[in-house]
Design a protein around this motif. Sequence first.
Motif, PDB file in Angstrom:
ATOM      1  N   ILE A  91       7.980  -0.981   8.476  1.00  0.00           N
ATOM      2  CA  ILE A  91       7.565  -0.829   7.105  1.00  0.00           C
ATOM      3  C   ILE A  91       8.392   0.582   6.192  1.00  0.00           C
ATOM      4  N   ASP A  92       7.659   0.263   5.265  1.00  0.00           N
ATOM      5  CA  ASP A  92       7.967   1.489   3.724  1.00  0.00           C
ATOM      6  C   ASP A  92       7.545   2.464   3.742  1.00  0.00           C
ATOM      7  N   VAL A  93       8.128   3.457   4.500  1.00  0.00           N
ATOM      8  CA  VAL A  93       7.500   5.244   4.182  1.00  0.00           C
ATOM      9  C   VAL A  93       7.227   5.401   2.447  1.00  0.00           C
ATOM     10  N   ASP A  94       6.404   5.560   2.202  1.00  0.00           N
ATOM     11  CA  ASP A  94       6.641   5.879   0.698  1.00  0.00           C
ATOM     12  C   ASP A  94       6.442   7.680   0.791  1.00  0.00           C
ATOM     13  N   LEU A  95       5.708   8.171   1.508  1.00  0.00           N
ATOM     14  CA  LEU A  95       6.030   9.740   1.551  1.00  0.00           C
ATOM     15  C   LEU A  95       5.831  10.790   3.118  1.00  0.00           C
ATOM     16  N   VAL A  96       6.386  11.154   3.298  1.00  0.00           N
ATOM     17  CA  VAL A  96       6.503  12.084   5.085  1.00  0.00           C
ATOM     18  C   VAL A  96       5.380  13.790   4.136  1.00  0.00           C
ATOM     19  N   SER A 154       4.827  17.201   3.018  1.00  0.00           N
ATOM     20  CA  SER A 154       5.350  17.918   3.165  1.00  0.00           C
ATOM     21  C   SER A 154       4.859  19.483   4.238  1.00  0.00           C
ATOM     22  N   GLU A 155       4.574  19.484   4.965  1.00  0.00           N
ATOM     23  CA  GLU A 155       3.818  19.800   6.253  1.00  0.00           C
ATOM     24  C   GLU A 155       3.297  19.038   6.884  1.00  0.00           C
ATOM     25  N   ALA A 156       3.748  19.269   8.121  1.00  0.00           N
ATOM     26  CA  ALA A 156       3.047  18.630   9.575  1.00  0.00           C
ATOM     27  C   ALA A 156       1.293  18.546  10.045  1.00  0.00           C
ATOM     28  N   THR A 157       0.662  18.777   8.850  1.00  0.00           N
ATOM     29  CA  THR A 157      -0.825  19.248   8.904  1.00  0.00           C
ATOM     30  C   THR A 157      -1.960  17.965   8.187  1.00  0.00           C
ATOM     31  N   PHE A 158      -2.194  17.461   8.917  1.00  0.00           N
ATOM     32  CA  PHE A 158      -3.323  16.123   8.297  1.00  0.00           C
ATOM     33  C   PHE A 158      -3.528  16.076   6.974  1.00  0.00           C
ATOM     34  N   GLU A 159      -4.167  17.572   6.880  1.00  0.00           N
ATOM     35  CA  GLU A 159      -5.134  18.249   5.169  1.00  0.00           C
ATOM     36  C   GLU A 159      -3.980  18.230   4.281  1.00  0.00           C
ATOM     37  N   ARG A 160      -2.415  18.008   5.101  1.00  0.00           N
ATOM     38  CA  ARG A 160      -1.073  18.058   3.300  1.00  0.00           C
ATOM     39  C   ARG A 160      -0.983  16.163   3.327  1.00  0.00           C
ATOM     40  N   LEU A 161      -0.617  15.279   3.970  1.00  0.00           N
ATOM     41  CA  LEU A 161      -1.188  14.557   4.132  1.00  0.00           C
ATOM     42  C   LEU A 161      -2.130  13.636   3.796  1.00  0.00           C
ATOM     43  N   ALA A 162      -3.260  13.684   3.871  1.00  0.00           N
ATOM     44  CA  ALA A 162      -4.102  13.496   3.452  1.00  0.00           C
ATOM     45  C   ALA A 162      -4.038  13.417   2.170  1.00  0.00           C
ATOM     46  N   ALA A 163      -3.591  14.308   1.677  1.00  0.00           N
ATOM     47  CA  ALA A 163      -4.079  15.136  -0.027  1.00  0.00           C
ATOM     48  C   ALA A 163      -3.203  14.405  -0.660  1.00  0.00           C
ATOM     49  N   GLU A 164      -1.562  14.160   0.071  1.00  0.00           N
ATOM     50  CA  GLU A 164      -0.499  13.788  -0.802  1.00  0.00           C
ATOM     51  C   GLU A 164      -0.829  11.530  -0.505  1.00  0.00           C
ATOM     52  N   THR A 165      -1.103  11.675  -0.055  1.00  0.00           N
ATOM     53  CA  THR A 165      -1.208  10.246   0.611  1.00  0.00           C
ATOM     54  C   THR A 165      -2.070  10.097  -1.072  1.00  0.00           C
ATOM     55  N   VAL A 166      -3.412  10.595  -0.774  1.00  0.00           N
ATOM     56  CA  VAL A 166      -4.619  10.398  -1.759  1.00  0.00           C
ATOM     57  C   VAL A 166      -3.406  10.270  -3.153  1.00  0.00           C
ATOM     58  N   ALA A 173       0.808  -1.237  -0.404  1.00  0.00           N
ATOM     59  CA  ALA A 173      -0.028  -0.497   0.280  1.00  0.00           C
ATOM     60  C   ALA A 173       0.672   0.974   0.374  1.00  0.00           C
ATOM     61  N   THR A 174       0.064   2.270  -0.505  1.00  0.00           N
ATOM     62  CA  THR A 174       0.903   3.765   0.474  1.00  0.00           C
ATOM     63  C   THR A 174       0.511   3.847   1.421  1.00  0.00           C
ATOM     64  N   VAL A 175       2.313   4.242   2.075  1.00  0.00           N
ATOM     65  CA  VAL A 175       2.081   4.962   3.512  1.00  0.00           C
ATOM     66  C   VAL A 175       2.414   6.077   3.508  1.00  0.00           C
ATOM     67  N   GLY A 176       1.554   7.346   3.497  1.00  0.00           N
ATOM     68  CA  GLY A 176       2.375   8.240   4.521  1.00  0.00           C
ATOM     69  C   GLY A 176       2.201   8.653   6.036  1.00  0.00           C
ATOM     70  N   VAL A 177       3.464   9.021   6.230  1.00  0.00           N
ATOM     71  CA  VAL A 177       3.277   9.897   7.459  1.00  0.00           C
ATOM     72  C   VAL A 177       3.264  11.054   8.089  1.00  0.00           C
ATOM     73  N   ILE A 178       3.164  11.401   8.954  1.00  0.00           N
ATOM     74  CA  ILE A 178       3.880  12.905   9.710  1.00  0.00           C
ATOM     75  C   ILE A 178       5.317  12.933  10.173  1.00  0.00           C
ATOM     76  N   GLY A 179       5.727  14.118   9.747  1.00  0.00           N
ATOM     77  CA  GLY A 179       6.982  13.896  10.262  1.00  0.00           C
ATOM     78  C   GLY A 179       8.445  12.766  10.331  1.00  0.00           C
ATOM     79  N   GLU A 180       9.793  13.410  10.611  1.00  0.00           N
ATOM     80  CA  GLU A 180      10.295  12.509  10.390  1.00  0.00           C
ATOM     81  C   GLU A 180      10.475  10.967  11.723  1.00  0.00           C
ATOM     82  N   PRO A 181      10.096  11.927  12.696  1.00  0.00           N
ATOM     83  CA  PRO A 181      10.179  10.676  14.202  1.00  0.00           C
ATOM     84  C   PRO A 181       9.273   9.391  13.676  1.00  0.00           C
TER      85      PRO A 181
END
Length: 253
Positions: A225-230, A232-244, A207-215
Amino acid sequence: MTAAPTNDAPTVAVFRPDDDRLEQAVALLTNLGAEPVPDPMLAVEPTGASPRTDADYVVFTSKTGAEIVSESGWETGAETVCAIGPATADALREEGYPVDLVPEEYTSSGLVSALAGHVDGERVEVARSDHGSEVLIDGLVTAGAYVHETVLYRLVRPDGTGIAAEMAAAERLDAACFTSSLTVEHFLEAAAERGISEGALAGLDAATVGVIGEPTAETAAEHGIDVDLVASEATFERLAAETVDVATPTDGE
């Protein structure tokens, strides 16, 4: 690795607490064209503690903390009130508190960078959960501050969670949005309780795994777990948009 989702509306797991944050996350993912899989991995248990009143700076790291101090009746004085990001700042303002500082980078290290030149010899109160990053405390101490931490609430895993782990193990999950190291750990705990740890990890790998932040990314990597994207901004809005965006198939896929 990242695999194309199995249908035009990718199934996306979200692990936010079961309150307005989960409702907003589900609505956002739906508006982005995804099929949300709400699986709250965090529940809040207030400790009854309040920030100290003799600090020069008071640092808040979450919306939850803002709401809890308001309920406890905490009042501001001459201290500088700091918020880790815009969501926390907005929550503080909604509760009637002034916000004097929001770092450019919405992380613990960003807060340290913003405060480093101002807190030498100052008393800094850090009001947050029991799972706060040591990066913030250590960084402020290194900057010369006298740091005191108040644990406002504990974060625990609710009973009955794990639908996302089951879907991952059944290869029916296209993406997952992890917002903290603790959501990663609780996801894996839920999988282990069901005896599907290996399958859940394999499902996340497909699957596509998106996370907030390097930690959070580091915690995921530590658990295989392989992370596909961190985000670009530490907000859920940005995480959701980029993951989708990554999880949604393009023409020809």
